[in-house]
Design a protein around this motif. Structure first.
Motif, PDB file in Angstrom:
ATOM      1  N   ILE A 257     -85.700  27.026   3.988  1.00  0.00           N
ATOM      2  CA  ILE A 257     -84.644  26.556   3.109  1.00  0.00           C
ATOM      3  C   ILE A 257     -83.496  26.020   3.944  1.00  0.00           C
ATOM      4  N   CYS A 258     -82.953  24.886   3.511  1.00  0.00           N
ATOM      5  CA  CYS A 258     -81.810  24.272   4.192  1.00  0.00           C
ATOM      6  C   CYS A 258     -80.555  24.525   3.366  1.00  0.00           C
ATOM      7  N   PHE A 259     -79.552  25.160   3.975  1.00  0.00           N
ATOM      8  CA  PHE A 259     -78.304  25.472   3.292  1.00  0.00           C
ATOM      9  C   PHE A 259     -77.156  24.677   3.910  1.00  0.00           C
ATOM     10  N   ASP A 260     -76.298  24.130   3.046  1.00  0.00           N
ATOM     11  CA  ASP A 260     -75.073  23.496   3.523  1.00  0.00           C
ATOM     12  C   ASP A 260     -74.084  24.562   3.960  1.00  0.00           C
ATOM     13  N   LEU A 261     -73.514  24.390   5.150  1.00  0.00           N
ATOM     14  CA  LEU A 261     -72.424  25.256   5.592  1.00  0.00           C
ATOM     15  C   LEU A 261     -71.126  24.695   5.025  1.00  0.00           C
ATOM     16  N   VAL A 262     -70.467  25.468   4.185  1.00  0.00           N
ATOM     17  CA  VAL A 262     -69.250  24.997   3.531  1.00  0.00           C
ATOM     18  C   VAL A 262     -68.057  25.761   4.079  1.00  0.00           C
ATOM     19  N   ASN A 263     -67.059  24.992   4.529  1.00  0.00           N
ATOM     20  CA  ASN A 263     -65.805  25.576   4.974  1.00  0.00           C
ATOM     21  C   ASN A 263     -64.813  25.466   3.818  1.00  0.00           C
ATOM     22  N   PRO A 264     -64.464  26.584   3.156  1.00  0.00           N
ATOM     23  CA  PRO A 264     -63.623  26.507   1.952  1.00  0.00           C
ATOM     24  C   PRO A 264     -62.304  25.778   2.174  1.00  0.00           C
ATOM     25  N   ARG A 265     -61.692  25.958   3.335  1.00  0.00           N
ATOM     26  CA  ARG A 265     -60.406  25.300   3.596  1.00  0.00           C
ATOM     27  C   ARG A 265     -60.573  23.789   3.679  1.00  0.00           C
ATOM     28  N   LYS A 266     -61.599  23.329   4.399  1.00  0.00           N
ATOM     29  CA  LYS A 266     -61.825  21.885   4.522  1.00  0.00           C
ATOM     30  C   LYS A 266     -62.271  21.291   3.195  1.00  0.00           C
ATOM     31  N   LYS A 268     -61.263  22.134   0.276  1.00  0.00           N
ATOM     32  CA  LYS A 268     -60.084  21.929  -0.566  1.00  0.00           C
ATOM     33  C   LYS A 268     -59.266  20.729  -0.120  1.00  0.00           C
ATOM     34  N   LYS A 269     -59.210  20.493   1.192  1.00  0.00           N
ATOM     35  CA  LYS A 269     -58.347  19.435   1.732  1.00  0.00           C
ATOM     36  C   LYS A 269     -58.972  18.050   1.648  1.00  0.00           C
ATOM     37  N   LYS A 270     -60.310  17.965   1.815  1.00  0.00           N
ATOM     38  CA  LYS A 270     -60.970  16.660   1.910  1.00  0.00           C
ATOM     39  C   LYS A 270     -61.706  16.333   0.619  1.00  0.00           C
ATOM     40  N   LYS A 271     -61.393  15.195   0.055  1.00  0.00           N
ATOM     41  CA  LYS A 271     -61.955  14.795  -1.227  1.00  0.00           C
ATOM     42  C   LYS A 271     -63.456  14.548  -1.139  1.00  0.00           C
ATOM     43  N   ASN A 272     -63.908  13.892  -0.073  1.00  0.00           N
ATOM     44  CA  ASN A 272     -65.319  13.546   0.075  1.00  0.00           C
ATOM     45  C   ASN A 272     -66.069  14.498   1.010  1.00  0.00           C
ATOM     46  N   TYR A 273     -65.528  15.704   1.162  1.00  0.00           N
ATOM     47  CA  TYR A 273     -66.152  16.681   2.062  1.00  0.00           C
ATOM     48  C   TYR A 273     -67.544  17.054   1.568  1.00  0.00           C
ATOM     49  N   LYS A 274     -68.523  17.060   2.468  1.00  0.00           N
ATOM     50  CA  LYS A 274     -69.892  17.435   2.120  1.00  0.00           C
ATOM     51  C   LYS A 274     -70.265  18.802   2.697  1.00  0.00           C
ATOM     52  N   ASN A 275     -70.172  18.916   4.021  1.00  0.00           N
ATOM     53  CA  ASN A 275     -70.477  20.195   4.658  1.00  0.00           C
ATOM     54  C   ASN A 275     -69.966  20.187   6.093  1.00  0.00           C
ATOM     55  N   SER A 276     -70.092  21.328   6.769  1.00  0.00           N
ATOM     56  CA  SER A 276     -69.734  21.442   8.186  1.00  0.00           C
ATOM     57  C   SER A 276     -70.985  21.675   9.028  1.00  0.00           C
ATOM     58  N   GLY A 277     -72.082  21.093   8.556  1.00  0.00           N
ATOM     59  CA  GLY A 277     -73.374  21.265   9.197  1.00  0.00           C
ATOM     60  C   GLY A 277     -74.322  21.966   8.251  1.00  0.00           C
ATOM     61  N   VAL A 278     -75.548  22.148   8.668  1.00  0.00           N
ATOM     62  CA  VAL A 278     -76.534  22.827   7.828  1.00  0.00           C
ATOM     63  C   VAL A 278     -77.215  23.928   8.630  1.00  0.00           C
ATOM     64  N   ILE A 279     -77.694  24.935   7.914  1.00  0.00           N
ATOM     65  CA  ILE A 279     -78.468  26.026   8.501  1.00  0.00           C
ATOM     66  C   ILE A 279     -79.856  26.024   7.864  1.00  0.00           C
ATOM     67  N   ASN A 280     -80.875  25.992   8.702  1.00  0.00           N
ATOM     68  CA  ASN A 280     -82.254  26.141   8.233  1.00  0.00           C
ATOM     69  C   ASN A 280     -82.643  27.609   8.387  1.00  0.00           C
ATOM     70  N   LEU A 281     -83.197  28.190   7.326  1.00  0.00           N
ATOM     71  CA  LEU A 281     -83.496  29.614   7.320  1.00  0.00           C
ATOM     72  C   LEU A 281     -84.906  29.824   6.784  1.00  0.00           C
ATOM     73  N   LYS A 282     -85.664  30.667   7.492  1.00  0.00           N
ATOM     74  CA  LYS A 282     -87.040  30.959   7.080  1.00  0.00           C
ATOM     75  C   LYS A 282     -87.394  32.384   7.452  1.00  0.00           C
ATOM     76  N   VAL A 283     -88.122  33.049   6.544  1.00  0.00           N
ATOM     77  CA  VAL A 283     -88.674  34.364   6.847  1.00  0.00           C
ATOM     78  C   VAL A 283     -89.985  34.154   7.583  1.00  0.00           C
ATOM     79  N   ILE A 284     -90.046  34.613   8.851  1.00  0.00           N
ATOM     80  CA  ILE A 284     -91.257  34.371   9.632  1.00  0.00           C
ATOM     81  C   ILE A 284     -92.218  35.554   9.589  1.00  0.00           C
ATOM     82  N   SER A 285     -91.762  36.723   9.088  1.00  0.00           N
ATOM     83  CA  SER A 285     -92.688  37.843   8.900  1.00  0.00           C
ATOM     84  C   SER A 285     -92.024  38.902   8.047  1.00  0.00           C
ATOM     85  N   VAL A 286     -92.854  39.623   7.311  1.00  0.00           N
ATOM     86  CA  VAL A 286     -92.418  40.788   6.558  1.00  0.00           C
ATOM     87  C   VAL A 286     -93.350  41.921   6.952  1.00  0.00           C
ATOM     88  N   ASP A 287     -92.808  43.012   7.478  1.00  0.00           N
ATOM     89  CA  ASP A 287     -93.685  44.088   7.921  1.00  0.00           C
ATOM     90  C   ASP A 287     -93.013  45.446   7.774  1.00  0.00           C
TER      91      ASP A 287
END
Length: 561
Positions: A257-266, A268-287
């Motif tokens: 899953i790809c999640f947008d990293l959101v900076n709450p302060r930015k 609020k300040k930037k009208k066209n703000y999208k994200n501050s990068g993305v984090i890819n996250l995956k469960v590689i094992s359950v044991d």
């Protein structure tokens, strides 16, 4: 050889146990029980549960268990009260059939089951003297359900003036009050906007308590520490890159899953703000993984050896100024330290036979200096029975030896290592408790002995007594760098050092008597031992066994059969 920096100590996870009871030969056929777990300085902390009422049976198996937190570093007592439910309630009270209590550590080390006599007192019925109870303890299954989370980032915000960013991630859970609290964190990766972190092992019980819909938060920060600082130092000054929310159930479907990293302060300040990068996250094992309790239930013995500094710097034991002075009303600091530790750990030693030595003293008959003098005076059998036996041998030997010097640690460390060489199969783990008032005179040889011991089932606990200089002890306890000497390097950290004076306080009434926190001392002394044991077992790929548990299980079977 390139130096390798060790990761900061992981946050201690809570371990839970399930405690249940059965009874036999009660004098009534309708009963219920109250199960309690006592802990704390004066056993004043208590978890308790009242079972269901069992009818038409004098040998009830109560189905309602007590779920409680297990604390290796404290002595915890399980107490059982069995009540009759046959008579009418009078003034809101039930008649007590009997009570009994056992050490939780003792039950665990006996394979999770132990039979005890129910103390019924006088006038409790014809069967009162025959009544018994079976305590059964097992580890809560949620302790072992783990995820391996793989996180990576892409296009993170640049935070450093002369570089990129030094990102790391903190994983937060909601506690019972709904507040977000830290549960896990990744390592710091320096100077990158596209980090690829090592997998993070996450306990589902710690993360969400089994509620897969409970919200969790991931927060990515830029580390602002200086070179050589621990990665978790002053994290409140680290700058937030961004965050996102999710739930454990979202992570368990196996997709990346790809999640947008959101900076709450930015945002609020930037009208066209999208994200501050993305984090890819995956469960590689359950044991389900082996745990410290698996080894304790399996009968792994914790074999403690005690070594006491008897050098001249402690003073003449007959003088009140001496650290070894024995007051009939007030225990000295050596006694305080031994009581705090040994009364807990003796429950995990099958025979409770503890070898105990003095070092740096002149000993009879010829009064040559010895660094491995058995406190009981018997070189062929230096074992003392339990904590009480060690302290009795210590008191008696003070009249027989003469304080001298120098202070050498290496002989007792190698003594324990020689014992450990023959038990590298997981059946025994050796712990050396050293009590000392200061400087080490065989510093180089001591470091080499510690490094050698790191490859064996050995840990070393050092307690500083008095107001001496303990700089060298702190250097032995390497929480950041693994110990090195003469081209040799320890494979793991096996030393834990604490100063006793931090746990001693003058009495508030103005007298010269001393108060001390027994529980706080034992907690700090023993807190790293389970992780040190687990690191050794995993390095050697040793699985939990059933060492010494057969006799206990047979006795329990005959009791309830």
């Amino acid at each position: 050889m390139e130096e390798q920096r060790r990761s900061p100590t992981a946050e201690k996870e809570i371990t839970k146990v399930v405690i249940s009871v059965k009874c036999r030969d009660l004098p009534v056929e309708k009963s219920f029980a109250v199960i309690s777990l006592h802990s704390g300085s004066y056993m004043n902390e208590k978890d308790t549960v009242t079972t269901e009422t069992v009818e038409r049976s004098s040998s009830p198996a109560f189905r309602t268990p007590l779920l409680a937190v297990y604390k290796f570093e404290e002595r915890q007592m399980v107490e059982l009260e069995v009540y009759s439910a046959q008579e009418e309630v009078r003034h809101g009270e039930r008649r007590v059939i009997g009570t009994c209590s056992v050490s939780l550590g003792h039950v665990i080390h006996n394979g999770g089951q132990i039979v005890a006599q129910l103390d019924s007192g006088a006038g409790s019925g014809a069967n009162s003297g025959r009544a018994k109870c079976l305590f059964h303890v097992e580890e809560y299954g949620g302790n072992k359900e783990t995820l391996m989370l793989k996180l990576s980032g892409r296009g993170l915000d640049k935070k450093d003036l002369f570089g990129k960013s030094d990102p790391y991630v903190i994983i937060e859970k909601r506690n019972d009050k709904g507040r977000l609290v830290r549960a896990y964190r990744t390592e710091v990766i320096k100077n990158t906007l596209d980090p690829d972190w090592k997998p993070v092992k996450v306990s589902m019980d710690k993360l969400c308590g089994g509620d897969f819909g409970r919200e969790i938060r991931f927060r990515c920060f830029d580390w602002d520490g200086a070179e050589g600082d621990p990665e978790d130092k002053d994290i409140e000054f680290d700058e937030l890159i961004g965050e996102f929310f999710t739930t454990p159930s979202d992570l368990l479907d196996g997709r990346e899953i790809c999640f947008d990293l959101v900076n709450p302060r930015k945002q609020k300040k930037k009208k066209n703000y999208k994200n501050s990068g993305v984090i890819n996250l995956k469960v590689i094992s359950v044991d389900s993984q082996g745990s410290f309790l698996d080894y304790m239930f399996g009968g792994t013995d914790l074999c403690f050896t005690v070594a006491i500094d008897m050098t001249a710097s402690n003073g003449n034991p007959s003088q009140p100024t001496s650290l070894h002075y024995t007051d009939p009303f007030t225990p000295n600091q050596y006694t305080i330290a031994m009581q705090a530790v040994l009364e807990i750990v003796q429950d995990y030693d099958s025979d409770q036979l503890l070898p105990a030595f003095g070092f740096g003293c002149r000993v009879p008959p010829d009064y040559r200096v010895s660094h491995e003098w058995p406190l009981n005076g018997d070189s062929n059998n230096p074992f003392c029975h339990g904590a009480g036996g060690v302290m009795e041998a210590y008191r008696q030997c003070l009249d027989e030896v003469r304080p001298s010097g120098p202070t050498h640690f290496a002989p007792v460390i190698r003594h324990v290592s020689r014992l450990a060489v023959g038990h590298q199969d997981g059946s025994r783990y050796y712990v050396l408790l050293i009590l000392t008032d200061g400087t080490i005179d065989d510093w180089t040889d001591c470091k080499r002995a510690v490094i050698e011991a790191s490859y064996l089932p050995v840990s070393i606990i050092v307690i500083g007594i008095g107001n001496g200089n303990f700089t060298e002890m702190e250097l032995l306890d390497q929480d950041v760098w693994l110990l090195e000497e003469g081209g040799q390097k320890a494979c793991r950290d096996i030393v834990q050092f604490v100063e006793l004076r931090k746990y001693l306080r003058q009495a508030a009434d103005g007298t010269e008597s001393v108060r001390w926190s027994k529980v706080a001392l034992a907690k700090d002394v023993l807190q790293e031992l389970p992780s040190q044991i687990m690191e050794y077992m995993r390095r050697r790929k040793l699985r939990p066994g059933r060492h010494g548990a057969q006799q206990t299980q047979q006795g329990a079977s005959s009791m309830v059969g």
